[in-house]
Write an enzyme that holds these catalytic residues in place. Structure first.
Site, PDB file in Angstrom:
ATOM      1  N   GLU A  99       0.808  -1.218   0.000  1.00 13.17           N
ATOM      2  CA  GLU A  99       0.000   0.000   0.000  1.00 13.17           C
ATOM      3  C   GLU A  99       0.838   1.264   0.000  1.00 13.17           C
ATOM      4  O   GLU A  99       2.047   1.238   0.248  1.00 13.17           O
ATOM      5  CB  GLU A  99      -0.932  -0.017   1.195  1.00 13.17           C
ATOM      6  CG  GLU A  99      -0.203   0.002   2.518  1.00 13.17           C
ATOM      7  CD  GLU A  99      -1.194  -0.178   3.669  1.00 13.17           C
ATOM      8  OE1 GLU A  99      -1.549  -1.324   3.965  1.00 13.17           O
ATOM      9  OE2 GLU A  99      -1.592   0.828   4.255  1.00 13.17           O
ATOM     10  N   CYS A 149       4.087   8.256  -0.092  1.00  9.56           N
ATOM     11  CA  CYS A 149       4.668   7.336   0.886  1.00  9.56           C
ATOM     12  C   CYS A 149       4.736   5.953   0.239  1.00  9.56           C
ATOM     13  O   CYS A 149       3.723   5.447  -0.239  1.00  9.56           O
ATOM     14  CB  CYS A 149       3.765   7.323   2.123  1.00  9.56           C
ATOM     15  SG  CYS A 149       4.230   6.076   3.322  1.00  9.56           S
ATOM     16  N   CYS A 196       6.769  -7.080   7.147  1.00  6.69           N
ATOM     17  CA  CYS A 196       7.965  -6.590   7.831  1.00  6.69           C
ATOM     18  C   CYS A 196       8.281  -7.587   8.939  1.00  6.69           C
ATOM     19  O   CYS A 196       7.380  -8.164   9.535  1.00  6.69           O
ATOM     20  CB  CYS A 196       7.698  -5.216   8.434  1.00  6.69           C
ATOM     21  SG  CYS A 196       9.142  -4.514   9.281  1.00  6.69           S
ATOM     22  N   CYS A 249       7.275  -4.593  15.560  1.00  3.84           N
ATOM     23  CA  CYS A 249       6.971  -3.514  16.514  1.00  3.84           C
ATOM     24  C   CYS A 249       5.568  -3.714  17.105  1.00  3.84           C
ATOM     25  O   CYS A 249       4.641  -4.127  16.401  1.00  3.84           O
ATOM     26  CB  CYS A 249       7.080  -2.157  15.834  1.00  3.84           C
ATOM     27  SG  CYS A 249       8.752  -1.850  15.224  1.00  3.84           S
ATOM     28  N   CYS A 308       2.389  -1.831  15.312  1.00  6.74           N
ATOM     29  CA  CYS A 308       2.337  -1.642  13.866  1.00  6.74           C
ATOM     30  C   CYS A 308       1.604  -2.756  13.141  1.00  6.74           C
ATOM     31  O   CYS A 308       1.834  -3.936  13.400  1.00  6.74           O
ATOM     32  CB  CYS A 308       3.765  -1.523  13.334  1.00  6.74           C
ATOM     33  SG  CYS A 308       3.841  -1.389  11.555  1.00  6.74           S
ATOM     34  N   GLY A 347       7.236  -2.144   5.679  1.00  3.95           N
ATOM     35  CA  GLY A 347       8.583  -2.657   5.525  1.00  3.95           C
ATOM     36  C   GLY A 347       9.647  -1.794   6.175  1.00  3.95           C
ATOM     37  O   GLY A 347       9.435  -0.617   6.449  1.00  3.95           O
ATOM     38  N   SER A 384      12.804   6.282   6.501  1.00 10.36           N
ATOM     39  CA  SER A 384      12.487   6.055   7.912  1.00 10.36           C
ATOM     40  C   SER A 384      12.915   4.649   8.324  1.00 10.36           C
ATOM     41  O   SER A 384      12.607   3.673   7.649  1.00 10.36           O
ATOM     42  CB  SER A 384      10.974   6.215   8.111  1.00 10.36           C
ATOM     43  OG  SER A 384      10.627   5.933   9.442  1.00 10.36           O
ATOM     44  N   SER A 439      12.713   6.022  13.831  1.00 12.88           N
ATOM     45  CA  SER A 439      11.541   5.782  14.674  1.00 12.88           C
ATOM     46  C   SER A 439      12.038   5.447  16.070  1.00 12.88           C
ATOM     47  O   SER A 439      12.487   4.342  16.329  1.00 12.88           O
ATOM     48  CB  SER A 439      10.723   4.613  14.103  1.00 12.88           C
ATOM     49  OG  SER A 439      10.313   4.939  12.806  1.00 12.88           O
ATOM     50  N   ASN A 492      -1.883   5.645  15.947  1.00  5.87           N
ATOM     51  CA  ASN A 492      -3.117   5.183  15.315  1.00  5.87           C
ATOM     52  C   ASN A 492      -3.465   3.826  15.921  1.00  5.87           C
ATOM     53  O   ASN A 492      -2.613   2.940  15.992  1.00  5.87           O
ATOM     54  CB  ASN A 492      -2.894   5.002  13.810  1.00  5.87           C
ATOM     55  CG  ASN A 492      -3.005   6.305  13.062  1.00  5.87           C
ATOM     56  OD1 ASN A 492      -4.017   6.995  13.143  1.00  5.87           O
ATOM     57  ND2 ASN A 492      -1.950   6.657  12.351  1.00  5.87           N
ATOM     58  N   CYS A 496       0.444   2.998   8.794  1.00  2.11           N
ATOM     59  CA  CYS A 496       1.278   1.952   8.244  1.00  2.11           C
ATOM     60  C   CYS A 496       0.635   0.555   8.217  1.00  2.11           C
ATOM     61  O   CYS A 496       0.396  -0.043   9.258  1.00  2.11           O
ATOM     62  CB  CYS A 496       2.498   1.955   9.171  1.00  2.11           C
ATOM     63  SG  CYS A 496       3.879   1.031   8.676  1.00  2.11           S
TER      64      CYS A 496
HETATM   65  N1  SAH Z   1       9.986   0.468   9.096  1.00  2.00           N
HETATM   66  C1  SAH Z   1      10.264   1.844   9.058  1.00  2.00           C
HETATM   67  C2  SAH Z   1       9.415   2.616   8.070  1.00  2.00           C
HETATM   68  C3  SAH Z   1       7.977   2.238   7.975  1.00  2.00           C
HETATM   69  S1  SAH Z   1       6.993   2.571   9.377  1.00  2.00           S
HETATM   70  C4  SAH Z   1      10.152   2.429  10.454  1.00  2.00           C
HETATM   71  O1  SAH Z   1       9.695   1.746  11.349  1.00  2.00           O
HETATM   72  O2  SAH Z   1      10.567   3.569  10.637  1.00  2.00           O
HETATM   73  C5  SAH Z   1       6.730   4.319   9.227  1.00  2.00           C
HETATM   74  C6  SAH Z   1       6.408   5.021  10.533  1.00  2.00           C
HETATM   75  O3  SAH Z   1       5.086   4.672  10.990  1.00  2.00           O
HETATM   76  C7  SAH Z   1       7.359   4.661  11.661  1.00  2.00           C
HETATM   77  O4  SAH Z   1       7.760   5.823  12.343  1.00  2.00           O
HETATM   78  C8  SAH Z   1       6.483   3.789  12.543  1.00  2.00           C
HETATM   79  O5  SAH Z   1       6.967   3.755  13.846  1.00  2.00           O
HETATM   80  C9  SAH Z   1       5.146   4.448  12.367  1.00  2.00           C
HETATM   81  N2  SAH Z   1       3.993   3.639  12.794  1.00  2.00           N
HETATM   82  C10 SAH Z   1       3.800   2.323  12.646  1.00  2.00           C
HETATM   83  N3  SAH Z   1       2.608   1.955  13.165  1.00  2.00           N
HETATM   84  C11 SAH Z   1       2.034   3.080  13.640  1.00  2.00           C
HETATM   85  C12 SAH Z   1       0.793   3.359  14.285  1.00  2.00           C
HETATM   86  N4  SAH Z   1      -0.069   2.404  14.577  1.00  2.00           N
HETATM   87  N5  SAH Z   1       0.542   4.641  14.642  1.00  2.00           N
HETATM   88  C13 SAH Z   1       1.425   5.634  14.359  1.00  2.00           C
HETATM   89  N6  SAH Z   1       2.607   5.438  13.745  1.00  2.00           N
HETATM   90  C14 SAH Z   1       2.907   4.162  13.392  1.00  2.00           C
HETATM   91 FE1  SF4 Z   2       8.312  -2.743  10.509  1.00  3.53          FE
HETATM   92 FE2  SF4 Z   2       8.428  -0.069  10.752  1.00  3.53          FE
HETATM   93 FE3  SF4 Z   2       6.164  -1.424  11.307  1.00  3.53          FE
HETATM   94 FE4  SF4 Z   2       8.256  -1.636  12.934  1.00  3.53          FE
HETATM   95  S1  SF4 Z   2       7.072   0.216  12.493  1.00  3.53           S
HETATM   96  S2  SF4 Z   2       6.964  -3.359  12.200  1.00  3.53           S
HETATM   97  S3  SF4 Z   2       9.930  -1.570  11.474  1.00  3.53           S
HETATM   98  S4  SF4 Z   2       7.142  -1.250   9.325  1.00  3.53           S
END
Ligand code: SAH
Ligand code: SF4
Length: 357
Positions: free
Chosen positions: A88, A101, A108, A112, A115, A160, A192, A215, A291, A334
Site C-alpha cells: 500500500e 509514501c 515486515c 513492533c 504496527c 517494511g 524512515s 523511529s 493510530n 502503516c
Molecule cells: N519500518 C520503518 C518505516 C515504515 S513505518 C520504520 O519503522 O521507521 C513508518 C512510521 O510509521 C514509523 O515511524 C512507525 O513507527 C510508524 N507507525 C507504525 N505503526 C504506527 C501506528 N499504529 N501509529 C502511528 N505510527 C505508526
Molecule cells: Fe516494521 Fe516499521 Fe512497522 Fe516496525 S514500524 S513493524 S519496522 S514497518
C-alpha cells in the site's frame, strides 16, 4: 519474469543492443517505463522488439487495485504486484508539492508492538523496480510525466523496514534520482528506519543525500525494547551514536519519530528522558498520536495532552512539532489497509500470493 522498471538507462541500452536493435531505442523504452505505460501503449517501438521483451519482462511492476480518497486530497492505494502480493501507499498533496509514501517490503519482520505492517511477518523484499513502480504509477495517475512531475517528495514510510532491504532500496534511490528518469532529488526523499545501526552507518557512507528519519518512540532501553524488539540488538546509545555519525557525514538534521502510546511513553518523565537523550544534538522530533490498530491493542493518548508534551520538550530545548497525521480517516497508518484487504480475502499469516501464482 523480470521487469523493465528495475533497469537503469544504461542497462536498457545494453538490453536493446543485445537484442539486435540500435541504442536509441533505449531512450524510447526508458520513456515508456518512466510513464508507467504498458507495451500496448508504445507507439514508436518496433513490434519485433516488443514481442521479444514481452517474453522476459513485464513493462510495469504493479497496478493499483484499490483507490481511496480521503480528507484534504489525501489518497490511499492498494497495489497488486505481478506475483499477486499486495502493498500500500499514501499520496499527500501539500502547498509546496505532493508527497508519496512508498512501501519497501511485503510485510515486515521487525515486529513492533504497535504496527499493522508486521502482523503477518515478512513475506518478501520488494525489488527496486517495485518501489519505483509505486512512484511512477501514482505520478501517471495524478497527471504527471517524467518532465512535469506530479510527485515532488517521497517518504519511505509505508510497509517494511527499508534498511532490511538495503540493496534494492539504494538501487531504487539511484533509479528515482536518475537524470534521464523521473529525476526526483534525493534531498526530497526521507528514509524512515526502526534503527538498524550498521546500515545507518553504511547509508551515511553511501553519499546518497536522503533525510534520515529514526523511529525512536522511547528514550530508555526498557521502554523502547518493549515497543520495538530491534532495540535489543541495537540499543539506544548505539542508535544515537549512528545518528550523530549520519549528521557528521551528511550535515543533514536527523528527524526522530515519536508516537505517543497510552501508558507506555507519554508521561512527563518520558518527555524528560527524551530531552535528556537529545539535548545538544541538532535534530527534530516529529510527534504523532498512535493510530489504533485493533490487532495490537495499544492506543494513542487524549488529544489535548499532546500539546503539553510538545511544550515540555520545547521548554527543555528540544525542537519538536506535531506531525499532522494525514490519511488516518482512510486507514492511513502503516499497513492497515493491506491487513484489512488480507483479512477480507482470508490471506493473513504470510500465505498471500502463493495461491494466486
Ligand atoms: N519500518 C520503518 C518505516 C515504515 S513505518 C520504520 O519503522 O521507521 C513508518 C512510521 O510509521 C514509523 O515511524 C512507525 O513507527 C510508524 N507507525 C507504525 N505503526 C504506527 C501506528 N499504529 N501509529 C502511528 N505510527 C505508526
Ligand atoms: Fe516494521 Fe516499521 Fe512497522 Fe516496525 S514500524 S513493524 S519496522 S514497518
Amino acid at each position: 519474469m523480470k521487469c523493465l522498471q528495475d533497469l537503469s538507462y544504461n542497462e536498457l541500452e545494453e538490453l536493446v543492443v543485445d537484442k539486435g536493435f540500435p541504442k536509441f531505442r533505449a531512450g524510447q523504452l526508458y520513456d515508456l517505463v518512466n510513464r508507467h505505460k504498458e507495451y500496448e501503449e508504445a507507439t514508436n517501438l518496433p513490434k519485433a522488439l516488443i514481442e521479444d521483451l514481452k517474453q522476459e519482462y513485464f513493462a510495469t511492476s504493479l497496478e493499483i487495485v484499490e483507490r481511496l480518497v480521503g480528507r484534504e486530497g489525501t489518497e490511499k492505494y492498494l497495489y497488486a504486484l505481478r506475483d499477486g502480493n499486495v502493498i500500500e501507499g499514501v499520496f499527500m498533496p501539500h502547498k509546496y508539492g505532493n508527497t508519496l509514501c512508498v512501501s519497501t517490503q511485503v510485510g515486515c519482520r521487525m515486529g513492533c508492538a504497535f504496527c499493522a505492517s508486521g502482523l503477518g511477518g515478512l513475506v518478501r523484499n520488494l525489488t527496486a523496480g517495485e518501489i519505483l513502480g509505486q512512484v511512477l504509477c501514482v505520478n501517471r495517475l495524478q497527471g504527471g510525466t517524467p518532465d512535469k512531475r506530479a510527485i515532488t517528495n517521497v517518504v519511505l514510510m509505508g510497509s517494511g523496514e527499508p534498511l532490511d532491504n538495503y540493496q534494492e532500496v539504494t538501487k531504487f534511490l539511484e533509479l528515482l534520482s536518475a537524470e534521464k528518469g523521473i529525476n526526483i532529488s534525493l534531498r526530497n526523499v526521507s528514509l524512515s528506519t526502526s534503527g538498524i545501526v550498521p546500515k545507518i552507518r553504511e547509508l551515511a557512507d553511501s553519499g546518497l543525500p536522503v533525510v534520515l528519519t529514526i523511529s525512536l518512540h522511547a528514550a530508555t532501553d526498557d521502554k523502547r525494547s518493549a515497543l520495538m524488539p530491534v532495540n535489543k540488538a541495537y540499543p539506544i546509545a548505539e542508535l544515537i551514536k549512528a545518528a550523530k555519525y549520519y549528521f557528521d557525514k551528511t550535515h543533514r538534521r536527523v528527524i526522530f519519530e515519536y508516537a505517543l502510546v497510552e501508558g507506555k511513553n507519554s508521561d512527563k518523565k518520558s518527555a524528560d528522558e527524551l530531552a535528556d537523550l537529545l539535548k545538544g544534538f541538532p535534530c527534530h522530533v516529529n510527534l504523532i498520536n498512535l493510530n489504533y490498530v485493533k490487532e495490537k491493542g495499544l492506543r494513542g493518548i487524549k488529544g489535548g495532552y499532546i500539546k503539553e508534551f510538545i511544550d515540555h520538550l520545547n521548554k527543555r530545548g528540544v525542537s519538536a512539532t506535531l506531525r499532522h497525521s494525514m490519511g488516518n480517516d482512510i486507514d492511513g497508518a502503516c499497513g492497515q489497509l493491506r491487513v484489512k484487504y488480507l483479512a477480507k480475502h482470508d490471506k493473513l499469516n504470510g500465505t498471500e500470493g502463493r495461491d494466486e501464482a
